[in-house]
Design a protein around this motif. Structure first.
Motif, mmCIF file in Angstrom:
data_model
loop_
_atom_site.group_PDB
_atom_site.id
_atom_site.type_symbol
_atom_site.label_atom_id
_atom_site.label_comp_id
_atom_site.label_asym_id
_atom_site.label_seq_id
_atom_site.Cartn_x
_atom_site.Cartn_y
_atom_site.Cartn_z
ATOM 1 N N ASP A 186 12.250 21.305 0.868
ATOM 2 C CA ASP A 186 11.398 21.169 -1.009
ATOM 3 C C ASP A 186 9.898 21.644 -0.093
ATOM 4 O O ASP A 186 9.158 21.633 0.871
ATOM 5 N N ALA A 597 17.101 24.257 -1.411
ATOM 6 C CA ALA A 597 16.536 23.114 -1.332
ATOM 7 C C ALA A 597 14.556 23.959 -1.900
ATOM 8 O O ALA A 597 14.158 23.095 -2.454
ATOM 9 N N LYS B 819 24.153 19.616 3.447
ATOM 10 C CA LYS B 819 23.021 19.831 2.348
ATOM 11 C C LYS B 819 22.936 21.424 1.620
ATOM 12 O O LYS B 819 22.101 21.612 0.582
#
Lengths: 604, 1101
Positions: A186, A597, B819
């Motif tokens: 991020d 993300a 993820k």
């Protein structure tokens, strides 16, 4: 019969034996890359490291810094606008503050390319110190490698700075990408990134030579690194659109909350600029003739005499192919009719200078007629006026000044990323801020820029007196930067770091509507086409659609001036702007899709 | 970067095993060879060299039911290896051993006949056709098998079918012929690519082409470089039990081509030739000149100051528009594509041989012109096949083939997607304008109707005359292919044979482009420019096979095969270009004549593949059959640790018709159940993806000198490994009523894992994509083939072949990380803009067309009208496109929900209102072939069909956009919402506008370049095509022999005669955007397809 059989058997035995011999060879199934270097055989020699360094510079070329970043990304301010209507293309949507994440490759390529540049720099920063020559080479070899290192640090800082300018807090990595690494990261607080890249630039300053110590090249030298340090430090100290990374809330224009840090950045900027101004080697000075800066640039020559052009992106490519090339003069320049492209080059423009900008110049300011081109080259090679004052083009880049002209859109003309006048004005700005008002050094720096602009009328400048208060002097600086850097892609980002973009856009849009209906401005201009394209056209103004005598019989031609400037056209610049939202772009959807993300701009 | 040495320890063990294995194979083979060559082992009794002294001579003729002599029928004395084949007259003679009891006459496709020898000397035999011949020899991986023994799913086609209805590309011949094989003719240009996919293909991002093996040698170019008349048969292996033996490259199926060889007897000369012509199959209807002029009038805008002077002086004032007569229309499709394109093909072959030497030499020549001037295809092709029996145990065979192909002309695709021949053809204005009758002084630069046909470029529309353009562009793609291969077969001992094959293929490819002064690109480049690319690719292939067959107690059959193969590819490329020539004439003959020279380029690529494999077959009493295979492949495309892939398969079949209780039913002449399971691999990625490589770019660091710059290509992925496909197949073969009806049904389920996918990665890594073993796909399907012998009689025969394939495929997984699980991604087909108009989505097949759903157009009632400003604004609650100031008549999209524009009004946005608007994957496809013969006439009618696929007719979007003046549009836009009334006045008043458009059916043409993909352009691509009809006549033998000919047949064929489809474009079978496999079924600037008619003859001397 028998002998034939024996012959054949002998032949077969031969075949078998040969396969035996090649058996070992056959088991070696490695086919290393022959046409490309691979990381195994790279970073062995100085010239290999130079090639990867040039590869990092290559990031700056076609076509993100030759078109997209310095035009559409940096458009629609009080100086200029993107050509055309509202948002029918990605480019205009960007310029008109109508960006959405869905603008496609035109938009996403900047994001992708800048990070490709960061990766290229990271590879060099990782590999060069591990080279044998870095520790065991001759002094000259070691210095050369250090220079590459300094350049990688500077380029990475510049790429990250641009990423922050466009998108705010961003992912940041300082190591080369390897498989298996978690790429799903991020945003990182921009203040952390600024801290790092400012440190990097301070380190780079000591690794690269001064301009005069090396051959002139389209590469960073010490002065340019210091200049970039000053620029990035001022941005780090200034305003930007911020929000709480954790929640996406509290969106607004703010500076770094740490006041001490802000002061430190101003000090870094001031000192870096002062080092250049005060450099005993006199590496960088103003070119006394403003127009010569651009003539030299367009002639594809380096500014070896004055070093005013402190860093240029090298766009030269004689083939007219796009590789490593740029659109300077073609997408940002003065239009040239197709018929005379061979003689005049492929001039054109995707941006338009605003009428209000044109009128903001002092009539004695030589920068006006260099910066705003009210003319173009027609099919006979004559200088003719463009229709309507809302259609004037950026004038600093003129393809007929080129030594190597091309009829392709790719012009082979470099782009200046940093000029000495910027250093002077950055110094004046930082000095004023730090001392809560202008110091004599600050005034001297400003006057240096203004004296050159009023060349032939320097006395006017010598007599000028500036406000002694911090805000007053800062306002002077803000205007001066508007006039000095018109079309160079600085304005929007300056306005944002001063938190003035919203005010300036509101004022500019109102002013454009006002001059549209200002009856004191004539509707038409009558002019003589000028065979000498460097000389101004003779012109008179009037409201009659027929050309009055004696001009008609003298061969004057009519062009619109205010005529036909409609309310919708005047409403185009920055039409979609929303304060506290459009100071940053949304992240392109392709990047969000590839990395969930990564959080989007909260207002998109 | 992982270094080689890190893995050498773990690998060396494996390497040793294989090395030893290989050495033992060689030693074993070599020693046997030597021993048996010198010792003429008397015990075996099979190495009889001089049969002459021991037997007696017999002779005879073999004919078919129709009395036609049969060539190449095998005649064998049972229990011996003494045999021969019939010559062109069906005659044979041989010396049979004294102990011979029975003669066996066998021929592919015919029922085998056994005849006791007795004292007979003359044998006149008639062979009957056997459609489901279980003894037919079919080609399988690295060998042949009797059809009876085949367990895997396969389809076959005989060369005889091809000769009947000839085609110039071998791939055309298999269109619709075999179940499970999907073919797409991408466009109508001569030499255009034909995509062949077997069972839908398994890969998402990589090539899905099957592996082609010609006479045992892999061929990368597939069917391109083989002359259709040289094909003896084509066998297609579809499931893993048959393809796993090819391991690495078998995942997308294997196509085995056997070429014709010679046979013993007098030299036979065959000559096959045909000639014909092609015509444009269908035209796109465009607006006529009156409609065109009317729209150009309207396009000028609000007309407040009336039409422009320029407009009036060109097209005249409104009141004269009725003078535009349809007769004055220029139909550009007629002008440019309307003439006949001729083509011809000649094949000549000489074949023959002696007892020990057979040969066949053939030459063929193709000449084919395209509909577009300068477009064409030509090919010269030589092939020599030579088979030499050295001793009874040693056989040597070789194949030499050379083909030279030239594809001329640039086709319809120019330099970019925005600029292609069809844009310049369809949108070219149909009239030059009648001028202004009130003021006949012509405007400057104005041209007449006739002149318009011959100008190079229409100044006012910016479009190019395609004929001039085609002539100004030299485009050539020439391929020279030399393939040499040879094989040695050695019969070591009874049942044990050793085969060694070696082959070299040398391909030279030369691409030439030269743009002459009149070419449009010269205008942008500033001068003529040229380009040459030369590719040289060498492939070496070497295979060693050991096969053992044995039957025990007449019950147990075994067939064991072990082999090793090595394939080495070497590719070289060089490319040079030159621009700014001062003159046209020298051109590519001297690139130095150009004034500017971009950098030349060259590349060198090598790939290697080393494999070991084995197969075991066992059958019990011909009832229960088992096959197991295993293959190990080592590929240079992976690092040593991941290099080897192991691909096993097992298969079981039950020949139920051999069981007594089935026989007693008296229904089935054949009934067989097959079940297979296997794994095949795929390594089709570019080289060195596992390493971090740097390619060259440039940076002008030194001002006016270009320096080389190096940029990294990708993040290395050393973990790359083989992609593998598991396939499961269940099949039934059944013949009923003495084989009058034969049916084959196959059900399959394939799943691919570790897909080699070029997947998106976060670009903050510095790279946008990376090759990874991620994702998975599934293909399921049913294939049915029916063959019926409807009527069999001496004078009249009628056979029908029908096949149909149903299949569905879906992506079951995409990129997956700790993820992140990717559910879908978008892809631009690039037909015009970079708008992403295709989607790849988990749970769905490839080829999802993605865009907006059309909802007609905005009517006056959708707006509030401000009479002062004369402005329309959308009423509250009516959805508008984000950022657009709509007006009545604008195209309208359906609002599918999502965000409003902040004030509660619905809004059309790219994020919320695009959806899947079409699916390019068909539901089923197939073919129906009827063969009829009556006396000497033969007729075949072949129909193929595809059902349930959508085509993105992107042409339709571009050609109904009014993005530039003086360009015409498709007639599909007729009935558009207009603002100009019958008096030529511009109307804004709501009531008048509503009245004026009460019958409007289409939106006002958009005055921008296309910016969306929408459902109006998605059309049903289903079709039924009469692919070809052939009528032939064979001269009776009595007459042809008087003419000194053994056989003489004349025929006429019509291709693509009729197509039943709802599709509005040129042809629904199209795939014009093939940059990635993600975007099938796009019709944009594709070369129009044609109908064609040929007449030809087949002669045998």
């Amino acid at each position: 019969m028998k002998t034939r059989v024996i012959k054949i058997i002998y032949l077969l035995v031969c075949i078998f034996t040969t396969s035996f011999i090649s058996c070992e060879k056959m088991f070696n199934l490695d086919t290393p890359s022959k046409s490309d270097y691979s990381s195994d055989n790279l970073f062995q020699t100085i010239s290999q490291a130079r090639m990867t360094t040039y590869g990092t510079y290559y990031t700056l070329t076609n076509d993100i810094y030759s078109r997209t970043i310095n035009t559409h990304y940096s458009c629609d301010t009080d100086e200029w606008m993107s050509q055309g209507a509202l948002n029918s293309t990605a480019r205009r949507a960007l310029a008109r503050y109508n960006a959405t994440p869905y603008l496609g490759t035109e938009f996403a390529k900047v994001f992708d390319r800048l990070y490709a540049g960061v990766e290229r720099a990271n590879i060099n920063l990782d590999r060069i110190p591990k080279m044998d020559l870095f520790t065991n080479g001759t002094e000259a070899e070691k210095n050369e490698l250090k220079r590459f290192l300094g350049e990688a640090l500077t380029l990475r800082a510049y790429f990250m700075h641009d990423l922050i300018k466009f998108w705010g807090d961003m992912p940041f990595k300082t190591t080369p990408s390897i498989s298996g690494e978690n790429f799903f990261v991020d945003r990182i607080d921009r203040d952390i990134i600024y801290d790092q890249i400012i440190k990097d630039l301070q380190e780079a300053v000591d690794l690269v030579p001064w301009r005069k110590e090396v051959e002139p090249q389209a590469r960073f030298t010490k002065g340019a690194v210091k200049g970039m340090l000053a620029r990035i430090a001022l941005h780090a100290a200034g305003y930007s659109l911020r929000w709480d990374l954790a929640t996406g809330g509290n969106v607004g224009m703010r500076t770094n909350p740490d006041g001490e840090k802000v002061r430190e950045y101003y000090q870094i900027a001031r000192d870096a600029a002062w080092d250049i101004i005060n450099d005993p080697g006199n590496n960088h000075r103003l070119n006394p003739e403003f127009i010569d800066v651009w003539k030299t640039l367009c002639a594809q020559e380096f500014d070896t005499e004055y070093g005013e052009s402190m860093f240029e992106i090298g766009f030269w490519n004689p083939t007219g192919e796009q590789l490593g090339n740029g659109y300077i003069g073609n997408k940002i320049g003065v239009p040239v009719a197709d018929e005379v492209e061979t003689a005049f080059g492929s001039g054109g423009s995707e941006t338009r200078m605003l009428a209000t900008y044109l009128y903001s110049f002092d009539s004695l300011d030589v920068r006006r007629d260099v910066t705003v081109a009210e003319f173009e080259i027609d099919e006979n090679g004559n200088r003719t006026l463009r229709n309507r004052f809302s259609e004037y083009c950026p004038g600093k880049w003129r393809t007929w000044w080129a030594t190597y002209k091309t009829t392709s859109s790719y012009t082979g003309i470099n782009h200046i990323l940093l000029r000495y006048s910027d250093v002077l004005l950055m110094f004046a700005e930082a000095e004023n801020w730090l001392n809560n008002g202008p110091t004599p050094d600050a005034v001297t720096a400003l006057k240096q820029v203004r004296r050159r602009a009023f060349r032939g009328n320097e006395a006017v400048i010598d007599a000028e007196v500036y406000p002694a208060d911090k805000d007053g002097f800062h306002a002077v600086i803000m205007n001066e930067r508007l006039w000095e850097f018109g079309g160079e892609g600085r304005r929007k980002w300056d306005l944002i770091r001063w938190n003035k973009l919203a005010d300036v856009i509101t004022a500019t849009r109102a002013a454009l509507q006002a001059i549209r209906i200002d009856e004191t401005i004539p509707l038409y201009v009558y002019y003589l086409p000028q065979p000498d394209v460097e000389a101004p056209n003779l012109k008179v103004y009037g409201n009659s659609s027929t050309i009055p005598e004696p001009y008609l019989s003298q061969g004057y031609v009519r062009a619109d001036f205010r005529n036909g400037y409609s309310s919708s056209t005047a409403g185009y610049p920055a039409a979609g702007f929303e304060a506290n939202k459009d100071e940053l772009f949304p992240i392109p959807i392709s990047s969000i899709q590839a990395n969930p993300a990564l959080s989007q701009h909260p207002l998109y | 970067m992982i270094r080689k040495s890190d893995f050498s320890i773990s690998f060396s063990g494996l390497r040793k095993i294989f090395l030893i294995l290989w050495m033992s194979v060689l030693l074993f083979a070599a020693s046997f060879l030597q021993v048996s060559a010198f010792v003429n082992s008397p015990e075996t009794g099979y190495t009889v060299v001089n049969t002459e002294q021991q037997g007696r001579e017999i002779s005879g003729t073999v004919k078919d039911v129709g009395g036609q002599p049969l060539l190449a029928v095998t005649v064998l004395a049972k229990g011996t290896i003494t045999g021969t084949t019939t010559n062109i007259d069906g005659k044979f003679s041989m010396v049979v051993p004294a102990n011979a009891q029975v003669l066996v006459f066998s021929f592919i496709g015919m029922k085998t006949v056994e005849v006791p020898v007795g004292d007979r000397i003359v044998f006149d035999i008639v062979l009957e056709e056997d459609i489901a011949n279980l003894d037919e020899v079919v080609v399988v991986g690295y060998g042949t098998m009797k059809r009876r023994d085949v367990i895997g799913a396969s389809s076959a086609m005989r060369g005889a079918e091809i000769v009947k209805a000839p085609v110039s590309q071998a791939a055309e011949a298999i269109i619709g012929r075999m179940a499970g094989i999907q073919t797409t003719t991408t466009e109508g240009q001569p030499g255009a690519e034909i995509i062949i996919k077997i069972r839908g293909g398994t890969s998402i991002s990589q090539d899905n082409a099957p592996l082609y093996i010609i006479d045992g040698f892999p061929s990368e170019d597939g069917l391109k470089n083989i002359s259709p008349t040289d094909i003896e048969r084509i066998d297609v292996l579809k499931d893993a039990s048959s393809t796993a033996i090819y391991g690495a490259r078998g995942a997308n199926g294997v196509v085995l081509i056997t070429t014709k060889g010679g046979s013993e007897g007098q030299a036979a000369v065959t000559y096959d030739a045909w000639a014909g012509f092609k015509r444009l199959g269908k035209q796109l209807e465009v607006m006529n000149n009156a409609e065109f002029v009317r729209f150009q009038y309207e396009r000028q805008g609000d007309l407040i100051d009336g039409p422009s002077e320029e407009f009036i002086s060109r097209y005249g004032p409104w009141q004269y528009f009725d003078r535009y007569r349809i007769d004055d229309n220029i139909n550009w499709q007629d002008e440019v594509l309307g003439s006949n394109a001729y083509y011809q093909n000649h094949n000549i072959a000489i074949s023959g041989g002696t007892k020990t030497t057979n040969y066949r030499l053939s030459y063929s020549r193709d000449d084919e012109n395209g509909l577009l001037v300068t477009n064409g295809f030509s090919r010269d092709y030589f092939k020599l096949r030579l088979d030499q029996k050295v001793t009874d145990r040693l056989k040597f065979s070789s194949n030499a083939m050379y083909s030279s192909t030239r594809i001329r002309g640039g086709g319809t695709y120019f330099s970019s997607s925005t600029d292609n021949a069809l844009v310049n053809l369809v949108m070219y204005r149909p009239t030059s304008g009648l001028g202004n009758p009130d003021d006949p002084t012509p405007v400057e630069g104005e041209i007449t109707l006739e002149e318009l046909k011959y100008v190079d470029q229409d100044e006012i529309s910016g479009l190019t005359n395609i004929e001039t353009q085609s002539k100004a562009e030299h485009r050539l793609r020439a391929t020279g292919d030399l393939v040499l291969n040879a094989a040695v077969d050695y019969n070591i001992t009874q049942g044990l044979t050793f085969r060694l094959l070696g082959g070299i293929s040398l391909e030279n490819y030369r691409q030439e482009e030269f743009d002459k002064l009149k070419s449009r690109d010269v205008i942008s480049h500033g001068g003529p420019f040229g380009f040459i690319r030369i590719e040289e690719s060498k492939k070496f292939n070497n295979t060693a096979l050991l096969t053992y067959t044995k039957t025990f107690n007449d019950l147990h059959n075994i067939n064991l095969m072990a082999g090793q193969e090595y394939v080495y590819d070497d590719f070289k490329m060089v490319e040079a270009s030159s621009s700014m020539y001062d003159s046209d004439d020298i051109g590519l003959a001297n690139l130095a004549m150009g004034n500017e020279h971009p950098k030349p380029q060259s590349r060198l690529e090598q790939t290697k593949l080393l494999s070991f494999f084995g197969r075991a077959f066992y059958s019990f009493d011909n009832k229960y059959l088992f096959t197991g295979t295993l293959r190990a492949d080592g590929s240079s495309k992976f690092i040593e640790a991941n290099r080897w892939g192991y691909f096993p398969s097992i298969a079981f079949a039950w020949q139920a018709s051999e069981e007594d209780f089935i026989k007693d039913l008296n229904i089935f002449s054949n009934l067989k159940f097959r079940i297979t399971y296997g794994v095949a691999g795929n390594n089709r990625i570019s080289n060195n993806q596992f390493a971090s490589t740097f390619s060259n770019s440039v940076y002008a660091a030194d001002g006016t000198v270009l320096s080389v710059a190096l940029i990294p290509n990708a993040t290395a992925n050393p973990d790359l490994k083989w992609e593998s496909t598991i396939s499961r197949n269940f099949g039934i073969d059944a013949s009923f009523f003495e084989s009058k009806l034969t049916a084959n049904v196959d059900l399959y389920f394939n799943s691919t894992r570790d897909l080699l996918l070029r997947t998106n990665i976060p670009s903050s890594s510095g790279y946008k994509t990376q090759f990874k073993n991620v994702g998975s796909t599934e293909n399921k399907g049913i294939e049915l083939t029916l063959t019926t012998r409807n009527i069999t009689s001496p004078n009249f025969n009628w056979n029908t072949d029908f096949n149909i394939s149903f299949f569905t495929s879906k992506v079951t997984g995409l990129n997956k990380e700790a993820k992140f699980t990717e559910e879908s991604f978008l892809q631009a087909s690039g037909w015009y803009t970079q708008v992403e108009d295709f989607m790849v989505k988990v749970g769905e097949p490839i080829g999802l067309i993605y865009g907006y759903v059309n909802d007609g157009f905005y009517t006056v009632d959708d707006f509030d009208y401000d009479p002062v400003e004369m402005k329309y604004t959308l009423k509250d609650g009516v959805p508008g496109y984000v950022g657009f100031a709509h007006k009545p008549g604008d195209m309208k999209f359906k609002d599918l929900g999502g965000a409003d524009n902040g004030d509660g009004n619905p809004q059309i946005t790219p994020e919320d209102d695009r959806t899947i608007i079409g699916r390019a994957q068909p539901k089923f496809f197939g073919g129906l072939n009827n063969n009829l013969s009556y006396k000497n006439f033969d007729l075949s009618v072949f129909i193929n069909f595809v059902y349930g696929n959508d085509v993105l007719n992107a042409n339709k979007i571009l050609y109904t956009s009014a993005y530039s003046t003086n360009r015409n549009m498709l007639a599909a836009i007729r009935g558009y919402f207009t603002y100009v009334n019958d008096q030529g006045q511009f109307v804004t008043d709501p009531d008048q506008l509503r009245e004026l458009n009460k019958n409007a059916t289409m939106w006002t043409p958009d005055r921008s370049l296309p910016r969306w993909t929408y459902s109006w352009a998605v059309e049903d691509g289903s079709f039924i095509r009469i692919n070809n009809i052939t009528l032939g006549y064979t001269l009776p033998k009595t007459i042809s022999q008087k003419l000194k000919m053994d056989n003489f047949r004349i025929f006429a064929t019509g291709y693509n005669l009729f197509i039943l489809t709802k599709y509005s474009g040129f042809d629904p079978e199209v795939s014009a955007r093939r940059g990635t496999p993600y975007t099938p079924g796009v019709d944009f600037s594709a070369y129009p397809k044609s109908k064609s008619f040929i007449a030809g003859l087949n002669i045998t001397f």
